[in-house]
Design an enzyme around this catalytic site. Sequence first.
Site, PDB file in Angstrom:
ATOM      1  N   SER A 110      47.338 -34.564  90.436  1.00  0.00           N
ATOM      2  CA  SER A 110      47.272 -35.468  89.291  1.00  0.00           C
ATOM      3  C   SER A 110      46.843 -36.844  89.794  1.00  0.00           C
ATOM      4  O   SER A 110      47.069 -37.192  90.959  1.00  0.00           O
ATOM      5  CB  SER A 110      48.666 -35.533  88.677  1.00  0.00           C
ATOM      6  OG  SER A 110      48.905 -36.801  88.134  1.00  0.00           O
ATOM      7  N   SER A 111      46.275 -37.643  88.893  1.00  0.00           N
ATOM      8  CA  SER A 111      45.821 -38.975  89.311  1.00  0.00           C
ATOM      9  C   SER A 111      46.987 -39.902  89.659  1.00  0.00           C
ATOM     10  O   SER A 111      46.781 -40.958  90.249  1.00  0.00           O
ATOM     11  CB  SER A 111      44.958 -39.609  88.220  1.00  0.00           C
ATOM     12  OG  SER A 111      45.661 -39.682  87.012  1.00  0.00           O
ATOM     13  N   CYS A 112      48.225 -39.510  89.320  1.00  0.00           N
ATOM     14  CA  CYS A 112      49.366 -40.392  89.638  1.00  0.00           C
ATOM     15  C   CYS A 112      49.731 -40.364  91.124  1.00  0.00           C
ATOM     16  O   CYS A 112      50.609 -41.100  91.563  1.00  0.00           O
ATOM     17  CB  CYS A 112      50.574 -40.042  88.786  1.00  0.00           C
ATOM     18  SG  CYS A 112      51.330 -38.494  89.227  1.00  0.00           S
ATOM     19  N   TYR A 139      57.159 -37.020  90.707  1.00  0.00           N
ATOM     20  CA  TYR A 139      56.093 -36.041  90.487  1.00  0.00           C
ATOM     21  C   TYR A 139      54.965 -36.270  91.501  1.00  0.00           C
ATOM     22  O   TYR A 139      54.440 -35.329  92.101  1.00  0.00           O
ATOM     23  CB  TYR A 139      55.589 -36.204  89.052  1.00  0.00           C
ATOM     24  CG  TYR A 139      54.488 -35.274  88.639  1.00  0.00           C
ATOM     25  CD1 TYR A 139      54.757 -33.935  88.365  1.00  0.00           C
ATOM     26  CD2 TYR A 139      53.176 -35.719  88.493  1.00  0.00           C
ATOM     27  CE1 TYR A 139      53.745 -33.077  87.966  1.00  0.00           C
ATOM     28  CE2 TYR A 139      52.163 -34.873  88.096  1.00  0.00           C
ATOM     29  CZ  TYR A 139      52.451 -33.555  87.831  1.00  0.00           C
ATOM     30  OH  TYR A 139      51.446 -32.709  87.437  1.00  0.00           O
ATOM     31  N   LYS A 143      53.339 -33.770  94.326  1.00  0.00           N
ATOM     32  CA  LYS A 143      51.917 -33.406  94.305  1.00  0.00           C
ATOM     33  C   LYS A 143      51.214 -33.801  95.620  1.00  0.00           C
ATOM     34  O   LYS A 143      50.318 -33.099  96.083  1.00  0.00           O
ATOM     35  CB  LYS A 143      51.229 -34.045  93.098  1.00  0.00           C
ATOM     36  CG  LYS A 143      51.641 -33.386  91.779  1.00  0.00           C
ATOM     37  CD  LYS A 143      51.147 -31.954  91.747  1.00  0.00           C
ATOM     38  CE  LYS A 143      51.510 -31.222  90.477  1.00  0.00           C
ATOM     39  NZ  LYS A 143      51.088 -29.809  90.521  1.00  0.00           N
ATOM     40  N   HIS A 182      52.788 -36.343  76.868  1.00  0.00           N
ATOM     41  CA  HIS A 182      51.934 -37.450  77.277  1.00  0.00           C
ATOM     42  C   HIS A 182      51.463 -38.196  76.024  1.00  0.00           C
ATOM     43  O   HIS A 182      51.721 -37.780  74.909  1.00  0.00           O
ATOM     44  CB  HIS A 182      50.738 -36.929  78.084  1.00  0.00           C
ATOM     45  CG  HIS A 182      51.087 -36.598  79.489  1.00  0.00           C
ATOM     46  ND1 HIS A 182      51.277 -35.307  79.932  1.00  0.00           N
ATOM     47  CD2 HIS A 182      51.320 -37.398  80.550  1.00  0.00           C
ATOM     48  CE1 HIS A 182      51.601 -35.339  81.209  1.00  0.00           C
ATOM     49  NE2 HIS A 182      51.640 -36.587  81.617  1.00  0.00           N
TER      50      HIS A 182
HETATM   51  P1  GDP Z   1      51.293 -41.895  82.310  1.00  0.00           P
HETATM   52  O1  GDP Z   1      49.789 -41.800  82.271  1.00  0.00           O
HETATM   53  O2  GDP Z   1      51.918 -41.214  83.471  1.00  0.00           O
HETATM   54  O3  GDP Z   1      51.763 -43.318  82.175  1.00  0.00           O
HETATM   55  O4  GDP Z   1      51.847 -41.033  81.083  1.00  0.00           O
HETATM   56  P2  GDP Z   1      51.796 -41.051  79.487  1.00  0.00           P
HETATM   57  O5  GDP Z   1      50.603 -40.288  78.999  1.00  0.00           O
HETATM   58  O6  GDP Z   1      53.118 -40.548  79.026  1.00  0.00           O
HETATM   59  O7  GDP Z   1      51.678 -42.586  79.038  1.00  0.00           O
HETATM   60  C1  GDP Z   1      50.473 -43.308  79.109  1.00  0.00           C
HETATM   61  C2  GDP Z   1      50.616 -44.664  78.429  1.00  0.00           C
HETATM   62  O8  GDP Z   1      50.718 -44.483  77.010  1.00  0.00           O
HETATM   63  C3  GDP Z   1      51.862 -45.463  78.836  1.00  0.00           C
HETATM   64  O9  GDP Z   1      51.498 -46.837  78.919  1.00  0.00           O
HETATM   65  C4  GDP Z   1      52.800 -45.251  77.639  1.00  0.00           C
HETATM   66  O10 GDP Z   1      53.743 -46.295  77.477  1.00  0.00           O
HETATM   67  C5  GDP Z   1      51.783 -45.255  76.496  1.00  0.00           C
HETATM   68  N1  GDP Z   1      52.284 -44.665  75.242  1.00  0.00           N
HETATM   69  C6  GDP Z   1      52.198 -45.262  74.017  1.00  0.00           C
HETATM   70  N2  GDP Z   1      52.800 -44.513  73.085  1.00  0.00           N
HETATM   71  C7  GDP Z   1      53.246 -43.394  73.717  1.00  0.00           C
HETATM   72  C8  GDP Z   1      53.967 -42.245  73.254  1.00  0.00           C
HETATM   73  O11 GDP Z   1      54.304 -42.098  72.087  1.00  0.00           O
HETATM   74  N3  GDP Z   1      54.237 -41.286  74.199  1.00  0.00           N
HETATM   75  C9  GDP Z   1      53.866 -41.420  75.509  1.00  0.00           C
HETATM   76  N4  GDP Z   1      54.165 -40.442  76.363  1.00  0.00           N
HETATM   77  N5  GDP Z   1      53.221 -42.529  75.967  1.00  0.00           N
HETATM   78  C10 GDP Z   1      52.920 -43.493  75.091  1.00  0.00           C
END
Ligand code: GDP
Length: 315
Positions: A110-112, A139, A143, A182
């Site tokens: 994953s890119s993280c 995570y 990975k 996500h």
């Molecule tokens: P990340 O890429 O590991 O940070 O995973 P996410 O896809 O869960 O979150 C990406 C970004 O979207 C972060 O800045 C979250 O705070 C934002 N975000 C905004 N609204 C939401 C929501 O309803 N769910 C999630 N999961 N992220 C959200």
Amino acid sequence: MTYDLNGKRVWVAGHRGMVGSAVVRRLASEGCEVITAGRETADLMRQSEVEAFMADAKPDAIVMAAAKVGGILANDTRPAEFLYENLMIEANIVAAAHANDVEKFLFLGSSCIYPKLADQPIAEGSLLTGPLEPTNEWYAIAKIAGIKLAQAYRKQYGRDYISAMPTNLYGPGDNFDLTSSHVMPAIIRKAHEAKVSGASSITVWGTGTPRREFLHADDCADALVFLLKTYSGHEHVNVGSGDDLTILDLTKLVCKVVGFEGEIVHDLSKPDGTPRKLMSADNLRGMGWGPRIALGEGIAETYQWFLQREAAREA
Ligand code: GDP
């Protein structure tokens, strides 16, 4: 081509997930036999079950799409599960692959895995050059260990085991549970429910300023099969679209596709996570692969899948 899939038995580990199911769909057009194993056949966290399954199924190649995955809140609040389960699954599968002379193994990360403040776009060589983003370091560490396992088996035993690092993926089969998903499925669901209930606003987490890159699961699956057939090397390969956008712009795009015209409100008690993680797509592009599904088109298709699933649940 470095690996001919014709006549090969390919185990897609994690075939029920969004990526695994996309890989199974994509492999249907190759001349190989796809093998799958549900949890009732082999619990991938149990070494003996993985060993028994592998000795019996005798795959020639493995695509390792099995993982404990989740969004920012799930990662941040369940660190033990994300670290332990991913370490167990990948260690069991790599070791059993080697013991059973599996010819080709493709590990998915994953890119993280990259440092929180890596130079953008993030090149493969940035791995382990700085501290990780704390919300998903558990995570990420698991990975990174998976990449190192593939490299170690290549170095010590000459195995053709490779790794791919997909960016944030979305598409049919995604997890739409608001507490563990996500951002993409969460926003699709929130916009849809607000439209249906006539709500005046939807709430997104954080400031909306972080930037994220998105790739459709079918594009990802196509890239993975491409790498399986053409890539044999020590270094992991980024799999991305090469473009990113802010969470606010993503939300606006999703609202447009879904047809929700209300306000967007920010919940600042939720984390933003890493400010940006756009991966460099140069390496894979240089090998001759590029994505085909535009973001708006992919969101529309994913929304249709979500609607069909909701309708099937209500029926
Ligand atoms: P990340 O890429 O590991 O940070 O995973 P996410 O896809 O869960 O979150 C990406 C970004 O979207 C972060 O800045 C979250 O705070 C934002 N975000 C905004 N609204 C939401 C929501 O309803 N769910 C999630 N999961 N992220 C959200």
